[in-house]
Structure formats: C-alpha cells, structure tokens
Write a protein that holds these residues in place. Structure first.
Motif, short mmCIF file in Angstrom:
data_model
loop_
_atom_site.label_atom_id
_atom_site.label_comp_id
_atom_site.label_asym_id
_atom_site.label_seq_id
_atom_site.Cartn_x
_atom_site.Cartn_y
_atom_site.Cartn_z
N ARG A 6 33.95 22.32 28.98
CA ARG A 6 34.61 21.50 27.97
C ARG A 6 34.44 22.08 26.56
N PRO A 7 33.22 22.57 26.15
CA PRO A 7 33.11 23.13 24.79
C PRO A 7 33.98 24.37 24.59
N HIS A 8 34.29 25.07 25.66
CA HIS A 8 35.11 26.29 25.56
C HIS A 8 36.61 25.99 25.69
N HIS A 9 36.96 24.70 25.82
CA HIS A 9 38.37 24.29 25.96
C HIS A 9 39.03 24.99 27.16
N ILE A 10 38.29 25.05 28.26
CA ILE A 10 38.81 25.66 29.50
C ILE A 10 39.03 24.53 30.52
N ALA A 54 33.87 32.14 31.68
CA ALA A 54 33.87 31.44 30.39
C ALA A 54 33.46 32.35 29.24
N LYS A 55 32.51 33.26 29.46
CA LYS A 55 31.98 34.07 28.37
C LYS A 55 32.77 35.35 28.14
N HIS A 56 33.23 36.00 29.22
CA HIS A 56 33.77 37.36 29.08
C HIS A 56 35.28 37.44 29.30
N ALA A 57 35.89 36.51 30.03
CA ALA A 57 37.30 36.64 30.37
C ALA A 57 38.22 36.05 29.32
N GLY A 58 37.72 35.12 28.53
CA GLY A 58 38.60 34.45 27.57
C GLY A 58 39.68 33.65 28.27
N ALA A 59 39.33 33.03 29.39
CA ALA A 59 40.31 32.31 30.20
C ALA A 59 40.58 30.94 29.62
N MET A 60 41.75 30.41 29.91
CA MET A 60 42.14 29.07 29.52
C MET A 60 42.10 28.10 30.72
N ARG A 61 42.08 28.67 31.88
CA ARG A 61 42.15 27.82 33.09
C ARG A 61 41.38 28.53 34.22
N ILE A 62 40.56 27.75 34.92
CA ILE A 62 39.79 28.26 36.08
C ILE A 62 40.15 27.40 37.29
N LEU A 63 40.55 28.07 38.35
CA LEU A 63 40.95 27.39 39.60
C LEU A 63 39.83 27.57 40.64
N VAL A 64 39.36 26.45 41.17
CA VAL A 64 38.37 26.46 42.27
C VAL A 64 39.08 25.93 43.52
N GLU A 120 38.90 31.43 40.52
CA GLU A 120 39.93 32.32 39.97
C GLU A 120 40.26 31.89 38.53
N ASP A 121 40.24 32.90 37.60
CA ASP A 121 40.57 32.58 36.19
C ASP A 121 41.83 33.35 35.78
N ASP A 122 42.40 32.95 34.62
CA ASP A 122 43.61 33.60 34.10
C ASP A 122 43.30 34.44 32.86
N GLY A 123 42.02 34.88 32.74
CA GLY A 123 41.63 35.66 31.56
C GLY A 123 41.78 37.15 31.79
N ARG A 124 41.03 37.88 30.93
CA ARG A 124 41.11 39.34 31.00
C ARG A 124 40.31 39.84 32.21
N GLY A 125 40.90 40.74 32.91
CA GLY A 125 40.21 41.33 34.05
C GLY A 125 39.37 42.52 33.64
N PHE A 126 38.80 43.18 34.60
CA PHE A 126 37.98 44.37 34.35
C PHE A 126 38.11 45.28 35.55
N SER A 127 37.77 46.51 35.30
CA SER A 127 37.84 47.50 36.38
C SER A 127 36.56 47.45 37.20
N LEU A 128 36.69 47.68 38.50
CA LEU A 128 35.56 47.61 39.43
C LEU A 128 35.12 49.02 39.81
#
Length: 642
Positions: free
Chosen positions: A507-511, A549-559, A578-586
């Motif tokens: 909630r504090p992160h508006h996600i 919440a900290k690294h992806a900058g997502a607005m929505r998280i689907l469980v 699953e989030d809709d934020g920034r991904g990263f390389s594995l």
C-alpha cells in the motif's frame, strides 16, 4: 601307555546284533506267555447249569441211520436242511416240580435248532437272525408250558439244521426249573450276543470319529483305512451272513468283507508304522474279491467252500503278517504303545488259531468262537488309542497356543513400551528440531533486522530507516508466529494471512495486488505439511514480493494459485508472483546477472529446494514472473541436504 583309550565312533556290529537278538527273544517270550495265558483262559469252560439238569444221552437219526450219541456232538455234514439230524431223548418230571416253571436251555448249536417236547414244537431258532450266525455262540431258552408235562418220562426232540460253512454241532441240553437255567442263559447272552453288538456300536462311533480325523488330516490316510475297516466290521455285526433268509449274492458280499476288513487293518498298520504304499498292495484285497465273485456268480455250496478254504485262512494270514510287522517295529522302536499293540495282535491270532482248530474238530471244544470278540476289542483299542493320541495332540496345540498367546502378549507389551520410548525420543527429537528451526529462523530473519536497527541507532541515522527496519523485523516475527499455527496441511490458510500482510506492505508503494485462484479447491491439502515448510514458502513469496516492490518499479503484482498435475498424474499446487515492472537479465544459474539482488534469488532457489519444490524465474521487458511448483508430497527432512 599314553593314558588315553580309543573310543569307537559307533557300536560294533557284533554288539548291535546281540542287542537286536536280546530284544527279539524278550519280545517273543512275552508274546508266548500271552499266548499261553490266552489258551489257558480259552480252555476254561464257561459257567454251566448244574449237571443234574443236563441231558447228554440222545438217539440220533441222520442220513437214514439211527444210533446213540453223547452230547456234545458234531454232525458229519455241512449241509442238511431237507432231512436235518434228529436228536431224541427224555427227561423226567413230577408233580412236585409243578410249583415252578421249567425250561429247555440250549447253550450252543450250529446252525439252527427246532425243539419239541412231547411232540409239540416250542422253539425254532431260524426265526432269530442272531441265533443263525455261526460266528456267535447264541444260546436259546424256551419255557415249557405246564400243560405239556406229565409225571415220569417226557420226550424231547431237537432237529439240527445245518447250512454251513462248518459242520453241525449240538452242545449239552439242559431241562429244569427256569429260575435255575435263566441266569446261565443271561450270562451267555451277555457275552456272546450283547457284547459283540456293543463292540460293533463302539466300532461305528470310532469309525465316524476317525473319518472326521482323516477329513482334518488328509495327509494321514491311515485314519481313513482304519475307519473303513471298522465300518465293515460294523456291517458284519448287524447284518447276518449265510442265514436261511439271506440270498446267495448278499451273503457273498458280506462274507467277502471279512478278508477285506483284515486287509484294511494290515494296510493301516503298515501305513501307520511308516511303510510306503506300493502298487502291488492292492493284491491284499484279491482273496476278498474272489469270495465276493463266487458269492455273486456261484451257488451257495461253492460260496461255503470258498469262504472256508480261502476267506478264513486269508484272515489268519493277514493277522500273522500284522503280528510280524508289529514285532519288527516294537523291537526297533522299543515303544510301550507298540508293544501293547503287539500283545493285542497276539491275543487275536491265538483266538483265531483256537477257533480254526475248533472248526476242524482237531481240538475237543464246545465250539465257542472268540476271534471276532478279540478282533473287535483290538480295533476299538486301536481306535481309542488314536483318538486319545489325536485329543492329546489337540491339547498340546491348545497348550502351545495358550503359551504363544502369553508370549505374544508379553511381546506386545514390550513392543508398546519400546514404541512409547521411541515415540518419546521422536517427540524429543522433533521438539529439538523445531527449537533449532525457530532459532535459525529468528536468527536469519528477526535477528538480522534487530542488528540493522542497532547499527542504525548507533550511527545516529534518522528515524525513517530505523522505523522501516523495525517494521521489517515485526513482519518477520509475525511470519514466524503464523507458521506455527495448526493449519491441518491446508496451505491456503497460511496464504490468506500472508495476503493481508502483502496488501499492507504494497500500500505505501501504491502497488495493486491482484489475487487469483484459478482452481476451485485452490491448493491440495498436504497432511505431511510442517511449519518449517510453511515458513520457507512464505519467505520465498516475501522475497519475490519485496524484489518486485523495491527494484521493478511495478504498478501491479498478480498472485495466481492453481492445481496442476505432475508427470505421474498426481495433483500438485502452483503459486505464481508476476509483476509489470522492469525486468532483468538472468545468468546461467538463474540469478540476476551483475546485480546485488542475485543473492536474494539464490536464497529463493535454496528455500524451494529445501521444500522439494521447483522454482522457475522468467524476466523480461514486460516484467518478472516467479513460479513455485509445490511437490506432490513434502519431504520429512531438508530435501536440499540429499
């Protein structure tokens, strides 16, 4: 001299021969003494009425000739039915004897007798089936009506009917007061009529018992053989043979049962003593079958001859073979029961020889046959011994079963005590493991957060970082406490509590948290689910949620929660974040390449491995998906250790 003696491994052959000879001589002497005692007893005359009532002088009319004879007397013919021998004599009676009834007493005769007093017929034994049997010394007693008697001499005539297979015989005739003659008649009836019937009834009962025993113990055919022998003996006892009412065919079959019965007893002894049955053993029944064949297809004269010269010697031969077989076993085993059996066989053999000599008129005798009585007594003794042996075996089995029950009960008590001790040790070990897990979880989670708070406080940081660290510590403490709840293997209950904490965290992160359950049952219930499984899963999901919440900058998280099937078709739970934020390389090991968050992703994989679950990471420009596939059955221990 060395002071040592050489001890032979086994007894010398000469010593064994001496022992065997001694045992044989001892056994033979014992049987001779028994045979002598039997002969002595057999030669004792049975109780007879006073001699003053005896009639011994008669006039005999036989084959057209008349001559004087003295009773007891044997006829010369084995068959005389149309013109039977006629014995004529007299006895005296006076009016002083009219106070008591008088009777005619015939102790023994062969085969049938008709008595007349003063020309009036009083008795015809042919009407009595038991009296017609040549193997029984059946007496006859008839009361003389007082109206037939007169002072002085009274005439008495006896017609002797002979139908074989032995010659006719008439013992002394007694005429006198009924009270004086009847006790002797009753005694003879008890010995020679009632006792064979009683023994035959016992044979029938034992035959049924032995048949039941054989049905329960099919691997011991000796019981069935002896039961068949006793059944045949019972038939012979209750069905008369070679009597005038009997047909030739039935008589042949019944007479054939005598050698067959003896053969069955011989087979029983051989089987009981351990001899193996051979195909040639069926020849034992050949003489009996010959007698039966003559009875079926021959005439009565041929039947009488074949029974006398084939059936009777066969019975004696089988009894002799039985005596030899028992002697061999008794000498070898030195068993008391076997010796007693041998003595019984010797008694039967002695009685058979005595009866044969009486039939052949070699030994003067009253023609009293005892072989059937002794034979039936031997069979009853054998059957009784086998029944007692069977009952003793059942008692031993019952005793063994009782002892076994006691031992099993004692073993059960010991097992219960051992199981209780094992349960106590397992409970203690489980408590120790749970204590260690709690200490580890508190150290890894809450302990780290408290260290951060202390460090921030000592550096004089602002209250915001300290508050954040305190909230993280509080969240971790709630996670540990929630994992201790008894959820009954239903992971959905723990996920419900985790959902509330996740909403408060985002909630504090508006996600926005989007919670979806694609299957009706949610996740399968796992009875083997333990608190340490739950805390590993919840911390893994917390790590995924924190990273988004900290690294992806997502607005929505689907469980997403669903139930899928594994390769074996078993239902397995699946949780996806699953989030809709920034991904990263594995990187190749599935962690974030070149980022500090790689350590957190490795921790997530380790937690999944410890639960036996599979973790799948997918990240790209559209966001990141963490998919946790739960196992069909959670491991009892740390799966990563294996």
């Amino acid at each position: 001299m060395s002071g040592f003696a050489v001890i032979p491994v086994g007894p010398p052959r000469r010593w064994r021969l001496r022992v065997s000879t001694f045992r044989t001589v001892r056994y033979v002497v014992l049987q001779l003494l028994i045979a002598i005692a039997c002969v002595f007893l057999l030669r004792q005359p049975p109780p007879e009425p006073p001699t003053r009532y005896a009639l011994t002088e008669f006039s005999l009319k036989e084959n057209g000739a008349t001559h004087a004879v003295t009773l007891p007397h044997f006829t010369s013919s084995r068959f005389s039915m149309n013109d039977p021998p006629l014995y004529s004599g007299q006895f005296r009676w006076s009016e002083d004897d009219a106070k008591e009834a008088w009777s005619v007493f015939l102790p023994r005769f062969t085969n049938g007798a008709a008595v007349a007093v003063n020309g009036i017929a009083l008795l015809d034994s042919r009407r009595d089936a038991a009296a017609n049997r040549p193997d029984r010394a059946t007496p006859e007693l008839v009361v003389i009506p007082a109206s037939l008697l007169h002072n002085g001499a009274n005439d008495i005539t006896i017609r002797l009917f002979v139908w074989g297979p032995i010659t006719g015989f008439l013992d002394r005739v007694y005429v006198g007061p009924d009270d004086a003659l009847r006790p002797y008649y009753d005694l003879r009836t008890l010995i020679f009529v009632t006792m064979p019937v009683v023994l035959a009834a016992w044979q029938a009962i034992l035959a049924v018992i032995l048949s039941i025993m054989w049905a329960m113990r099919r691997h011991e055919p000796a019981y069935s053989v002896l039961a068949a022998a006793m059944a045949l003996g019972t038939v012979q006892a209750f069905v008369p043979t070679l009597g005038p009412p009997q047909s030739g065919h039935l008589a042949g079959i019944l007479l054939a049962s005598a050698p067959i019965e003896a053969g069955l007893v011989l087979i029983f002894a051989l089987l009981f003593f351990g001899w193996k049955w051979s195909r040639a053993g069926w020849l034992i029944f050949l003489p009996g079958l010959i007698v039966a064949a003559v009875g079926l297809f021959g005439d009565r004269a041929q039947l009488r001859e074949i029974f006398l010269f084939v059936g009777t010697p066969t019975v004696g031969l089988y009894v002799l073979l039985l005596a030899l077989a028992v002697m061999q076993v008794a000498i070898r085993r030195q068993n008391f029961a076997t010796v007693i059996f041998g003595c019984a066989v010797t008694i039967v053999l002695t009685c058979w020889i005595h009866d044969l000599l009486s039939v052949l008129e070699i030994v003067p005798d009253r023609r009293l046959f005892f072989s059937r009585l002794s034979y039936s007594s031997m069979l009853i003794a054998i059957g009784g011994a086998l029944t007692w042996r069977f009952a003793r075996a059942l008692n031993q089995i019952d005793g063994f079963a009782g002892r076994l029950v006691v031992r099993v009960r004692e073993a059960e008590e010991k097992l219960k005590e051992s199981f209780a001790r094992e349960q106590e040790r397992e409970r203690a070990a489980a408590l120790a493991r749970e204590r260690a897990r709690l200490m580890r979880d508190l150290h890894d989670g809450l302990g780290g957060q408290l260290v951060s708070i202390v460090a921030l406080s000592e550096r004089g940081e602002s209250s915001a970082p300290i508050g954040e660290a305190a909230r993280a510590a509080l969240k971790d403490l709630r996670l540990v406490i929630d994992s201790m709840d008894d959820i009954g293997g239903d992971l959905m209950l723990a996920l419900g509590s985790w959902r509330e904490r996740a909403v408060a965290q985002l909630r504090p992160h508006h996600i926005l948290l989007d919670w979806r359950t694609t299957s009706a049952q949610g996740l399968p219930v796992h009875p083997e689910l333990r608190p340490w499984h739950v805390i590993q899963i919840l911390r893994l999901l917390d790590e995924a949620l924190t990273n988004a919440a900290k690294h992806a900058g997502a607005m929505r998280i689907l469980v997403s929660i669903e139930t899928v099937t594994d390769g074996a078709g078993h239902p397995c739970g699946c949780i996806s974040v699953e989030d809709d934020g920034r991904g990263f390389s594995l990187a190749d090991d599935g962690t974030a390449a070149g980022q500090r968050s790689g350590r957190g992703l490795r921790n997530m994989k380790n937690r999944a491995a410890r639960c036996g679950a599979e973790l799948e990471l997918v990240s790209g420009a559209a966001g990141t998906r963490v998919r946790l596939k739960l196992p069909y059955r959670f491991p009892d221990g740390d799966a990563s250790a294996s």
